[in-house]
Design an enzyme around this catalytic site. Structure first.
Site, PDB file in Angstrom:
ATOM      1  N   ARG A 126       0.878  -1.267   0.076  1.00 33.82           N
ATOM      2  CA  ARG A 126       0.022  -0.040  -0.083  1.00 33.82           C
ATOM      3  C   ARG A 126       1.169   1.219   0.067  1.00 33.82           C
ATOM      4  O   ARG A 126       1.866   1.372   0.938  1.00 33.82           O
ATOM      5  CB  ARG A 126      -1.144  -0.008   1.069  1.00 33.82           C
ATOM      6  CG  ARG A 126      -1.951   0.934   1.030  1.00 33.82           C
ATOM      7  CD  ARG A 126      -3.194   1.070   2.389  1.00 33.82           C
ATOM      8  NE  ARG A 126      -2.383   1.723   3.167  1.00 33.82           N
ATOM      9  CZ  ARG A 126      -2.215   1.551   4.510  1.00 33.82           C
ATOM     10  NH1 ARG A 126      -2.977   0.420   4.902  1.00 33.82           N
ATOM     11  NH2 ARG A 126      -1.498   2.321   5.404  1.00 33.82           N
ATOM     12  N   GLU A 146       4.578   7.148   2.627  1.00 30.58           N
ATOM     13  CA  GLU A 146       5.274   5.948   2.924  1.00 30.58           C
ATOM     14  C   GLU A 146       4.739   4.703   1.880  1.00 30.58           C
ATOM     15  O   GLU A 146       3.789   4.982   1.224  1.00 30.58           O
ATOM     16  CB  GLU A 146       5.358   5.534   4.254  1.00 30.58           C
ATOM     17  CG  GLU A 146       3.922   5.196   4.777  1.00 30.58           C
ATOM     18  CD  GLU A 146       3.969   4.057   5.752  1.00 30.58           C
ATOM     19  OE1 GLU A 146       5.078   3.608   6.022  1.00 30.58           O
ATOM     20  OE2 GLU A 146       2.909   3.850   6.280  1.00 30.58           O
ATOM     21  N   ASN A 148       4.310   0.847   2.033  1.00 30.55           N
ATOM     22  CA  ASN A 148       4.148  -0.379   2.980  1.00 30.55           C
ATOM     23  C   ASN A 148       4.380  -1.706   2.351  1.00 30.55           C
ATOM     24  O   ASN A 148       3.557  -1.864   1.310  1.00 30.55           O
ATOM     25  CB  ASN A 148       2.785  -0.609   3.648  1.00 30.55           C
ATOM     26  CG  ASN A 148       2.742   0.976   4.819  1.00 30.55           C
ATOM     27  OD1 ASN A 148       3.276   0.772   5.788  1.00 30.55           O
ATOM     28  ND2 ASN A 148       1.613   1.555   4.236  1.00 30.55           N
ATOM     29  N   SER A 153      -2.855  -2.859   6.036  1.00 26.35           N
ATOM     30  CA  SER A 153      -4.021  -3.292   6.511  1.00 26.35           C
ATOM     31  C   SER A 153      -5.339  -2.301   6.052  1.00 26.35           C
ATOM     32  O   SER A 153      -4.966  -1.513   5.162  1.00 26.35           O
ATOM     33  CB  SER A 153      -4.216  -3.347   8.113  1.00 26.35           C
ATOM     34  OG  SER A 153      -3.753  -2.059   8.717  1.00 26.35           O
ATOM     35  N   LYS A 326      11.739   2.922   5.724  1.00 20.72           N
ATOM     36  CA  LYS A 326      11.756   4.262   5.634  1.00 20.72           C
ATOM     37  C   LYS A 326      13.169   4.574   4.850  1.00 20.72           C
ATOM     38  O   LYS A 326      13.016   5.564   3.941  1.00 20.72           O
ATOM     39  CB  LYS A 326      11.495   5.102   6.791  1.00 20.72           C
ATOM     40  CG  LYS A 326      10.331   4.821   7.396  1.00 20.72           C
ATOM     41  CD  LYS A 326       8.866   4.910   6.939  1.00 20.72           C
ATOM     42  CE  LYS A 326       7.803   5.076   8.048  1.00 20.72           C
ATOM     43  NZ  LYS A 326       7.306   3.426   8.297  1.00 20.72           N
ATOM     44  N   LYS A 387      11.563  10.170  11.177  1.00 23.20           N
ATOM     45  CA  LYS A 387      10.875   8.837  11.284  1.00 23.20           C
ATOM     46  C   LYS A 387      11.966   7.714  11.746  1.00 23.20           C
ATOM     47  O   LYS A 387      13.004   7.645  10.997  1.00 23.20           O
ATOM     48  CB  LYS A 387      10.484   8.463   9.740  1.00 23.20           C
ATOM     49  CG  LYS A 387       9.190   9.527   9.552  1.00 23.20           C
ATOM     50  CD  LYS A 387       8.596   8.703   8.341  1.00 23.20           C
ATOM     51  CE  LYS A 387       7.500   9.994   7.751  1.00 23.20           C
ATOM     52  NZ  LYS A 387       6.593   9.148   6.642  1.00 23.20           N
ATOM     53  N   GLU A 391       6.939   0.582  11.959  1.00 26.51           N
ATOM     54  CA  GLU A 391       5.654   0.434  11.179  1.00 26.51           C
ATOM     55  C   GLU A 391       4.641   0.355  12.077  1.00 26.51           C
ATOM     56  O   GLU A 391       4.779   0.123  13.216  1.00 26.51           O
ATOM     57  CB  GLU A 391       5.463  -0.876  10.515  1.00 26.51           C
ATOM     58  CG  GLU A 391       6.528  -0.948   9.203  1.00 26.51           C
ATOM     59  CD  GLU A 391       6.049   0.151   8.218  1.00 26.51           C
ATOM     60  OE1 GLU A 391       5.199   0.534   7.934  1.00 26.51           O
ATOM     61  OE2 GLU A 391       7.190   0.726   7.465  1.00 26.51           O
ATOM     62  N   GLY A 392       3.531   0.903  11.805  1.00 28.21           N
ATOM     63  CA  GLY A 392       2.140   0.678  12.464  1.00 28.21           C
ATOM     64  C   GLY A 392       1.621   1.984  13.231  1.00 28.21           C
ATOM     65  O   GLY A 392       0.864   1.823  13.942  1.00 28.21           O
ATOM     66  N   ARG A 476      -8.065   7.226   4.707  1.00 25.87           N
ATOM     67  CA  ARG A 476      -7.945   7.401   6.259  1.00 25.87           C
ATOM     68  C   ARG A 476      -8.196   8.907   6.678  1.00 25.87           C
ATOM     69  O   ARG A 476      -7.246   9.695   6.190  1.00 25.87           O
ATOM     70  CB  ARG A 476      -6.485   6.849   6.777  1.00 25.87           C
ATOM     71  CG  ARG A 476      -7.063   5.339   7.333  1.00 25.87           C
ATOM     72  CD  ARG A 476      -5.588   4.756   7.695  1.00 25.87           C
ATOM     73  NE  ARG A 476      -4.532   5.421   6.685  1.00 25.87           N
ATOM     74  CZ  ARG A 476      -3.308   5.042   7.051  1.00 25.87           C
ATOM     75  NH1 ARG A 476      -2.930   4.435   8.363  1.00 25.87           N
ATOM     76  NH2 ARG A 476      -2.557   5.310   6.028  1.00 25.87           N
TER      77      ARG A 476
HETATM   78  P1  ADP Z   1       3.871   4.320   9.630  1.00 31.46           P
HETATM   79  O1  ADP Z   1       4.590   3.203   8.848  1.00 31.46           O
HETATM   80  O2  ADP Z   1       3.895   4.139  11.203  1.00 31.46           O
HETATM   81  O3  ADP Z   1       2.238   4.265   9.354  1.00 31.46           O
HETATM   82  P2  ADP Z   1       4.040   6.762   8.427  1.00 31.46           P
HETATM   83  O4  ADP Z   1       5.300   7.302   7.492  1.00 31.46           O
HETATM   84  O5  ADP Z   1       2.810   6.451   7.570  1.00 31.46           O
HETATM   85  O6  ADP Z   1       4.727   5.522   9.317  1.00 31.46           O
HETATM   86  O7  ADP Z   1       3.584   7.776   9.340  1.00 31.46           O
HETATM   87  C1  ADP Z   1       2.728   7.988  10.256  1.00 31.46           C
HETATM   88  C2  ADP Z   1       1.705   9.097  10.169  1.00 31.46           C
HETATM   89  O8  ADP Z   1       2.503  10.241  10.229  1.00 31.46           O
HETATM   90  C3  ADP Z   1       1.147   9.411   8.586  1.00 31.46           C
HETATM   91  O9  ADP Z   1      -0.127   8.469   8.294  1.00 31.46           O
HETATM   92  C4  ADP Z   1       0.739  10.683   8.669  1.00 31.46           C
HETATM   93  O10 ADP Z   1      -0.247  11.123   9.332  1.00 31.46           O
HETATM   94  C5  ADP Z   1       1.957  11.164   9.277  1.00 31.46           C
HETATM   95  N1  ADP Z   1       2.883  11.699   8.488  1.00 31.46           N
HETATM   96  C6  ADP Z   1       4.252  10.944   8.102  1.00 31.46           C
HETATM   97  N2  ADP Z   1       4.951  11.719   7.197  1.00 31.46           N
HETATM   98  C7  ADP Z   1       4.307  12.759   7.039  1.00 31.46           C
HETATM   99  C8  ADP Z   1       4.819  13.776   6.142  1.00 31.46           C
HETATM  100  N3  ADP Z   1       5.799  13.978   5.523  1.00 31.46           N
HETATM  101  N4  ADP Z   1       4.107  14.700   6.298  1.00 31.46           N
HETATM  102  C9  ADP Z   1       2.877  14.878   6.915  1.00 31.46           C
HETATM  103  N5  ADP Z   1       2.262  13.866   7.799  1.00 31.46           N
HETATM  104  C10 ADP Z   1       3.122  12.903   7.763  1.00 31.46           C
HETATM  105 MG    MG Z   2       4.020   2.036   7.170  1.00 32.73          MG
HETATM  106 MG    MG Z   3       1.671   4.773   7.519  1.00 35.97          MG
END
Ligand code: ADP
Ligand code: MG
Ligand code: MG
Length: 500
Positions: A126, A146, A148, A153, A326, A387, A391-392, A476
């Site tokens: 995803r 990101e 996945n 999920s 990441k 970051k 994950e999660g 979401r």
């Molecule tokens: P995970 O793998 O834990 O889901 P993410 O990279 O998706 O990690 O980050 C989790 C959440 O943080 C995202 O769903 C988003 O809401 C926020 N986020 C992450 N990166 C960004 C970004 N570059 N700009 C704005 N919000 C972000």
């Molecule tokens: Mg993720």
């Molecule tokens: Mg995410």
């Protein structure tokens, strides 16, 4: 245009009760939090999943573009998974600073030395995006948050939410609005597509083993103990049985440690069936194993290793799991990396992928970009998110909290375990989040995820891609005040698109 349309008290009640009953009747549910249902005898209680009252407006062109580039993204991550040398260099940079990634990579290398029993590999991916609007610009574009590669999920629940909003529109539960019409509310095929991806792996395994379709071959779902999002997974199981006549068994890593058996001569994986027979596993689908907390003891590590060593097709293998780091995303955004992975005939597609990137920086002390990353993170953090390789949801560090956090690490060598990413600041919209029976109205932000299915033969360098499909989407939505948007982590909810 004012959106969503306003509701009288009577309209709100009708909409809320119609929504709740539809969700309960159609399995758009999660297990309740302990606080909501302190007694839950024999796990018999479920609660409506957190969703939005209205589908959120989403620009049709941006939605189309995210879906259009998905096959290209699938192919990119298949190519990364095949390039052990390239990925090995990325993993090398996490050595000594990220124990979890290091341990997964070491397991991959150990098993590789003795040769893998299975060369077919399944990815249910995803790719997640936020909308971005440059200052003074009319056009909105998608920027990738990101990618996945493990445990992607909410496919099933997201199909159900699209159905829910279409239903609410059909019964006239939404007051009329120029934006709301059936053409704007597309049916979402994520559940069927993801189940079809798992079924394709199952079929490929049977063909490879020259087996007839039989009840004694199953797909194994590896799940977390006490999973609250179990029904999202159950829907995949029920669809596999109903549409593909393919049975599923679910187990935790700890259970598999004692239940699973691997044949020393053929590496075939078998598990007992509750009916008393023994069944063979065609495909192992991981909805656990992506977080350090999934491995509380050596038992879980041993179980993960046994599954990887087996003849079953893994979704994902260790190497594909790690390709979703990441750090890989950051490295891919460096100059000439996409050109390294794709032949020159892909130049048009490469520029489309690159348009979805936002600024990403490494955090090492040895490279120019790394020095810049460190400088921005410590001196100028307001526009950035830091970051780790996790994950999660719930793991990131935002804005001015970054310097204090970095300074709390044991040494600055540990900065290397993180990447720094520019914050995408999507235009805020309004909606109402329905969670635990409450309506929370306010400013919201939506994150679009596009699913992808890839089935490939890792033993073939080119042309081994058997299945490559875009597989539906997820929207979401979270309140603007929340930095994270994970539904399972308790920050957001599942939404559907109202295309404009
Ligand atoms: P995970 O793998 O834990 O889901 P993410 O990279 O998706 O990690 O980050 C989790 C959440 O943080 C995202 O769903 C988003 O809401 C926020 N986020 C992450 N990166 C960004 C970004 N570059 N700009 C704005 N919000 C972000
Ligand atoms: Mg993720
Ligand atoms: Mg995410």
């Amino acid at each position: 245009m004012a959106y969503p349309p306003s509701l009288t008290e009577a309209q709100k009640q009708y909409l809320h009760s119609s929504l709740t009953d539809y969700a309960l009747a159609h399995g758009l549910v999660v297990r309740p939090a302990d606080s909501l249902a302190p007694t839950n005898p024999s796990n018999t209680l479920a609660t409506a999943a957190p969703v939005t009252l209205f589908p959120s407006l989403f620009p049709r062109e941006a939605w189309m573009e995210a879906r259009d580039v998905q096959e290209m993204y699938n192919e990119l991550y298949v190519r990364v998974s095949r390039d052990e040398k390239w990925l090995g260099e990325v993993m090398e940079s996490l050595k000594g600073v990220d124990e979890f990634m290091e341990r997964l990579w070491a397991m991959h290398l150990k098993l590789r030395a003795s040769g893998f029993a299975q060369s077919l590999s399944l990815g249910l991916f995803r790719s997640d995006y936020l909308l971005h609007q440059a200052e003074g610009d009319e056009e909105v574009s998608i920027k990738q948050v990101e990618f996945n590669t493990v445990s992607s999920s909410f496919g099933a629940l997201s199909t159900r939410v699209s159905d829910l909003h279409r239903h609410l529109f059909s019964i006239g539960a939404f007051p009329s609005s120029p934006a709301l019409n059936m053409d704007a509310l597309p049916a979402n095929p994520a559940l069927d597509e993801l189940a079809a991806g798992l079924a394709a792996a199952h079929e490929a395994y049977l063909a490879q083993q020259r087996k007839q379709k039989k009840n004694n071959v199953v797909i194994l779902f590896v799940v977390q103990p006490g999973e609250r999002n179990a029904f999202d997974q159950r829907w995949l199981e029920y669809t596999l049985l109903k549409t593909h006549s393919t049975p599923v068994l679910r187990h935790t890593l700890a259970e598999l440690h004692s239940l699973a058996h691997i044949s020393p001569s053929t590496s075939v994986l078998t598990i007992p069936h509750p009916s008393g027979t023994t069944v063979e596993v065609s495909t192992v689908y991981f909805r656990a194993g992506y977080a350090p907390t999934d491995f509380p003891t050596q038992t879980e590590w041993d179980a993960r290793e046994m599954l990887e060593r087996s003849m079953a097709i893994k979704c994902p293998t260790l190497i594909t799991h790690l390709a979703g780091a990441k750090k890989v995303q950051q490295r891919l955004a460096e100059p000439n990396q996409l050109e390294y992975f794709f032949p020159s005939s892909y130049s048009n597609l490469i520029s489309r992928l690159r348009r979805t990137f936002t600024a990403l920086y490494p955090m090492d002390a040895h490279s120019q970009p790394g020095k810049l990353g460190r400088h921005l993170a410590l001196q100028n953090p307001e526009k950035y998110v830091l970051k780790p390789q996790r994950e999660g949801g719930g793991n990131n560090i935002y804005r001015t909290k970054i310097p204090t956090f970095l300074n709390s690490l044991p040494s600055d060598a540990h900065f290397d375990a993180y990447i720094l990413m520019e914050l995408i600041e999507p235009p805020a919209a309004r909606n109402t989040i329905v969670r635990g029976g409450e309506l929370l109205e306010g400013g919201v932000v939506g994150e679009l995820g596009v699913y992808g299915v890839a089935l490939w033969d890792a033993a073939e360098n080119e042309g081994g891609l058997r299945v490559n499909r875009e597989a539906g989407w997820l929207l979401r939505t979270k309140g603007v005040e929340s930095e994270e948007g994970g539904v399972a982590a308790g920050y957001g909810c599942v939404d559907s698109v109202c295309l404009v």
